[in-house]
Design an enzyme around this catalytic site. Structure first.
Site, PDB file in Angstrom:
ATOM      1  N   ARG A  58       0.630  -0.842   0.125  1.00 20.84           N
ATOM      2  CA  ARG A  58       0.094   0.004   0.394  1.00 20.84           C
ATOM      3  C   ARG A  58       0.679   1.319   0.196  1.00 20.84           C
ATOM      4  O   ARG A  58       0.504   2.128  -0.752  1.00 20.84           O
ATOM      5  CB  ARG A  58      -0.834   0.270   1.076  1.00 20.84           C
ATOM      6  CG  ARG A  58      -1.542  -0.722   1.022  1.00 20.84           C
ATOM      7  CD  ARG A  58      -3.212  -0.687   2.732  1.00 20.84           C
ATOM      8  NE  ARG A  58      -3.494  -1.397   2.081  1.00 20.84           N
ATOM      9  CZ  ARG A  58      -5.445  -1.300   2.928  1.00 20.84           C
ATOM     10  NH1 ARG A  58      -5.430  -0.951   4.718  1.00 20.84           N
ATOM     11  NH2 ARG A  58      -5.700  -2.316   2.743  1.00 20.84           N
ATOM     12  N   GLU A 143      -8.948   1.104  16.230  1.00 26.17           N
ATOM     13  CA  GLU A 143      -8.254   2.036  15.889  1.00 26.17           C
ATOM     14  C   GLU A 143      -7.264   2.600  16.400  1.00 26.17           C
ATOM     15  O   GLU A 143      -6.764   3.528  16.666  1.00 26.17           O
ATOM     16  CB  GLU A 143      -9.229   2.320  14.293  1.00 26.17           C
ATOM     17  CG  GLU A 143      -8.228   3.104  13.644  1.00 26.17           C
ATOM     18  CD  GLU A 143      -9.111   3.370  12.050  1.00 26.17           C
ATOM     19  OE1 GLU A 143      -9.813   2.210  12.134  1.00 26.17           O
ATOM     20  OE2 GLU A 143      -8.418   4.255  11.243  1.00 26.17           O
ATOM     21  N   SER A 159      -7.902  -5.509  11.464  1.00 22.82           N
ATOM     22  CA  SER A 159      -7.815  -4.605  11.925  1.00 22.82           C
ATOM     23  C   SER A 159      -8.635  -5.563  13.327  1.00 22.82           C
ATOM     24  O   SER A 159      -9.160  -5.298  14.317  1.00 22.82           O
ATOM     25  CB  SER A 159      -9.299  -3.139  11.365  1.00 22.82           C
ATOM     26  OG  SER A 159      -9.912  -3.841  11.186  1.00 22.82           O
TER      27      SER A 159
HETATM   28  C1  LIG Z   1     -13.615   2.441   4.089  1.00 18.17           C
HETATM   29  C2  LIG Z   1     -12.712   1.538   5.112  1.00 18.17           C
HETATM   30  C3  LIG Z   1     -12.635  -0.040   4.991  1.00 18.17           C
HETATM   31  C4  LIG Z   1     -11.997  -0.561   5.430  1.00 18.17           C
HETATM   32  N1  LIG Z   1     -11.887  -2.126   5.479  1.00 18.17           N
HETATM   33  C5  LIG Z   1     -10.772  -3.095   6.178  1.00 18.17           C
HETATM   34  C6  LIG Z   1     -10.602  -4.490   6.042  1.00 18.17           C
HETATM   35  O1  LIG Z   1     -10.997  -4.218   4.974  1.00 18.17           O
HETATM   36  N2  LIG Z   1     -10.253  -4.777   6.931  1.00 18.17           N
HETATM   37  C7  LIG Z   1     -10.082  -4.230   7.932  1.00 18.17           C
HETATM   38  O2  LIG Z   1      -9.530  -5.544   8.551  1.00 18.17           O
HETATM   39  N3  LIG Z   1      -9.874  -3.660   8.802  1.00 18.17           N
HETATM   40  C8  LIG Z   1     -10.532  -2.575   7.413  1.00 18.17           C
HETATM   41  N4  LIG Z   1     -10.614  -1.120   7.598  1.00 18.17           N
HETATM   42  C9  LIG Z   1     -10.572  -0.498   9.073  1.00 18.17           C
HETATM   43  C10 LIG Z   1     -11.923  -1.326  10.301  1.00 18.17           C
HETATM   44  O3  LIG Z   1     -13.109  -0.914   9.443  1.00 18.17           O
HETATM   45  C11 LIG Z   1     -11.443  -0.055  10.786  1.00 18.17           C
HETATM   46  O4  LIG Z   1      -9.887  -0.462  11.879  1.00 18.17           O
HETATM   47  C12 LIG Z   1     -12.545  -0.368  12.512  1.00 18.17           C
HETATM   48  O5  LIG Z   1     -13.313  -0.663  11.599  1.00 18.17           O
HETATM   49  C13 LIG Z   1     -12.216   0.492  13.658  1.00 18.17           C
HETATM   50  O6  LIG Z   1     -13.165  -0.450  14.511  1.00 18.17           O
HETATM   51  P1  LIG Z   1     -12.897   0.863  16.041  1.00 18.17           P
HETATM   52  O7  LIG Z   1     -14.746  -0.581  16.788  1.00 18.17           O
HETATM   53  O8  LIG Z   1     -11.701   1.129  16.600  1.00 18.17           O
HETATM   54  O9  LIG Z   1     -13.966   2.517  15.357  1.00 18.17           O
HETATM   55  P2  LIG Z   1     -15.049   2.542  14.596  1.00 18.17           P
HETATM   56  O10 LIG Z   1     -16.027   1.197  13.845  1.00 18.17           O
HETATM   57  O11 LIG Z   1     -14.762   4.033  14.003  1.00 18.17           O
HETATM   58  O12 LIG Z   1     -16.240   2.779  16.319  1.00 18.17           O
HETATM   59  C14 LIG Z   1     -15.759   4.083  16.692  1.00 18.17           C
HETATM   60  C15 LIG Z   1     -17.576   4.006  17.902  1.00 18.17           C
HETATM   61  O13 LIG Z   1     -17.542   5.676  18.273  1.00 18.17           O
HETATM   62  C16 LIG Z   1     -18.590   6.440  17.835  1.00 18.17           C
HETATM   63  N5  LIG Z   1     -18.486   7.340  18.818  1.00 18.17           N
HETATM   64  C17 LIG Z   1     -17.312   8.000  17.891  1.00 18.17           C
HETATM   65  N6  LIG Z   1     -17.024   9.054  19.430  1.00 18.17           N
HETATM   66  C18 LIG Z   1     -18.193   9.262  20.164  1.00 18.17           C
HETATM   67  C19 LIG Z   1     -18.760   9.754  21.162  1.00 18.17           C
HETATM   68  N7  LIG Z   1     -17.940  10.427  21.641  1.00 18.17           N
HETATM   69  N8  LIG Z   1     -19.127   9.030  22.154  1.00 18.17           N
HETATM   70  C20 LIG Z   1     -19.840   7.761  21.533  1.00 18.17           C
HETATM   71  N9  LIG Z   1     -19.844   7.105  20.722  1.00 18.17           N
HETATM   72  C21 LIG Z   1     -19.204   8.054  20.146  1.00 18.17           C
HETATM   73  C22 LIG Z   1     -18.350   5.907  16.542  1.00 18.17           C
HETATM   74  O14 LIG Z   1     -19.885   6.616  16.395  1.00 18.17           O
HETATM   75  C23 LIG Z   1     -18.476   4.768  16.313  1.00 18.17           C
HETATM   76  O15 LIG Z   1     -19.584   4.121  16.318  1.00 18.17           O
HETATM   77  C24 LIG Z   1     -11.548  -0.122   6.799  1.00 18.17           C
HETATM   78  C25 LIG Z   1     -11.884   0.786   6.913  1.00 18.17           C
HETATM   79  C26 LIG Z   1     -12.230   1.642   5.712  1.00 18.17           C
HETATM   80  C27 LIG Z   1     -12.650   3.164   6.762  1.00 18.17           C
END
Ligand SMILES: Cc1cc2nc3c(=O)[nH]c(=O)nc-3n(C[C@H](O)[C@H](O)[C@H](O)COP(=O)(O)OP(=O)(O)OC[C@H]3O[C@@H](n4cnc5c(N)ncnc54)[C@H](O)[C@@H]3O)c2cc1C
Length: 280
Positions: A58, A143, A159
């Site tokens: 990448r 993340e 992830s």
């Molecule tokens: C387009 C795209 C494609 C991807 N494809 C892949 C893939 O194929 N394989 C892979 O492994 N990874 C992939 N990733 C990365 C992966 O999706 C993310 O790293 C992962 O979803 C992060 O999860 P998380 O739960 O840490 O954060 P998030 O999914 O961002 O969840 C955080 C949550 O916290 C909530 N939040 C934020 N602030 C507040 C607040 N103040 N109060 C309450 N709630 C709040 C948000 O609304 C959200 O629901 C991709 C990312 C993107 C953007």
């Protein structure tokens, strides 16, 4: 927080002039299955840059595109899938086919305009093996956390490790901790009293986006990073005197602080390593 400068760029976000905010990604599997990266003259510019050409990692493809855009002065390059049969593309990539068609691009006939986009925050809130941050009783996973498992350059599609493994560890650790060990009186900073200014949150948000895109993208320079840091510090100063009663302004402050840490980290790390690439 730590390692904030390590931001993974996805090489191929769909580029549509005038569209900003969340970008639709053109999956790497498209290149894996024969999609060729070309410039507007139809040349495969990744050939000769890396032995795997379009299939290089990448960060290398993102830099290859960055250099090509710098050379051409254009806004995007293209993925060419036109050698494939339309029915096959429709079946194999229904979402990409549909999203592109919605914007007037038939991927079996037209090249797909793409450009690198910010994708994954490798650094973040420093967290240990049990997901606890350096603030006692405060956990971070997913993340948002920096566990160190990705080094300086996350591999695609893992992830799940951060989300599932460290999410579970955080939950187990919290359940195992005695109630007395849990923090009860962590003070959040409060906006200062006195006369507070109203700010134009959407305009400042756009400004942060533009500054980060201009100064802290795929290839970074000291001059650019210093300029970015100065601009973001100015925004932080404005926000220090702002009325924080609106959620959008509080979010803006968070964004500006994160941007500041990314720029400061990128400036401090002089060497190029992993996803962080310095030209000087
Ligand atoms: C387009 C795209 C494609 C991807 N494809 C892949 C893939 O194929 N394989 C892979 O492994 N990874 C992939 N990733 C990365 C992966 O999706 C993310 O790293 C992962 O979803 C992060 O999860 P998380 O739960 O840490 O954060 P998030 O999914 O961002 O969840 C955080 C949550 O916290 C909530 N939040 C934020 N602030 C507040 C607040 N103040 N109060 C309450 N709630 C709040 C948000 O609304 C959200 O629901 C991709 C990312 C993107 C953007």
């Amino acid at each position: 927080v730590r390692s904030m400068e390590f931001i993974q760029f996805h090489p191929t976000g769909l580029y549509i002039p005038g569209e900003s905010g969340r970008t639709f990604l053109i999956s790497e599997s498209v290149r894996g299955e024969g999609g060729l990266l070309k410039n507007s003259s139809g040349e495969r510019f990744m050939v000769g840059k890396h032995e795997l050409a379009e299939l290089a990692p990448r960060d290398i493809v993102a830099r290859g595109i960055f250099r090509e855009l710098e050379r051409s002065g254009e806004q995007c390059v293209y993925i060419d899938m036109t050698a494939e049969d339309e029915e096959h593309l429709k079946k194999r990539y229904p979402t990409i086919y549909g999203e592109c068609l919605r914007r007037g691009i038939n991927i079996s006939k037209d090249r797909i305009p793409v450009s690198p986009v910010q994708h994954y925050m490798i650094g973040g809130i420093a967290a240990g093996l049990n997901s606890m941050s350096t603030v006692d009783g405060l956990y971070a996973c997913g993340e948002a956390a920096s566990t160190g498992v990705h080094g300086a350059n996350r591999l695609a599609s893992n992830s799940m490790l951060e989300c599932l493994v460290y999410g579970r560890r955080a939950a187990e650790s919290i359940n195992a901790a005695s109630a007395a060990a849990r923090p009860t009186d962590f003070e959040l900073p409060r906006p200062s009293a006195g006369k507070l200014n109203k700010v134009d949150a959407p305009a400042l948000r756009e400004k942060i986006r533009a500054v980060m895109s201009e100064t802290c993208w795929v290839i970074r320079t000291e001059k650019g990073l210093r300029r970015g840091l100065k601009e973001i510090s100015g925004i932080l100063k404005t926000l220090s005197e702002a009325d924080m009663s609106e959620k959008s302004v509080m979010e803006l402050l968070n964004m500006a602080q994160v941007a500041h840490e990314i720029l400061a980290g990128a400036l401090a790390r002089r060497e190029s390593v992993g996803a962080h690439y310095r030209e000087d």
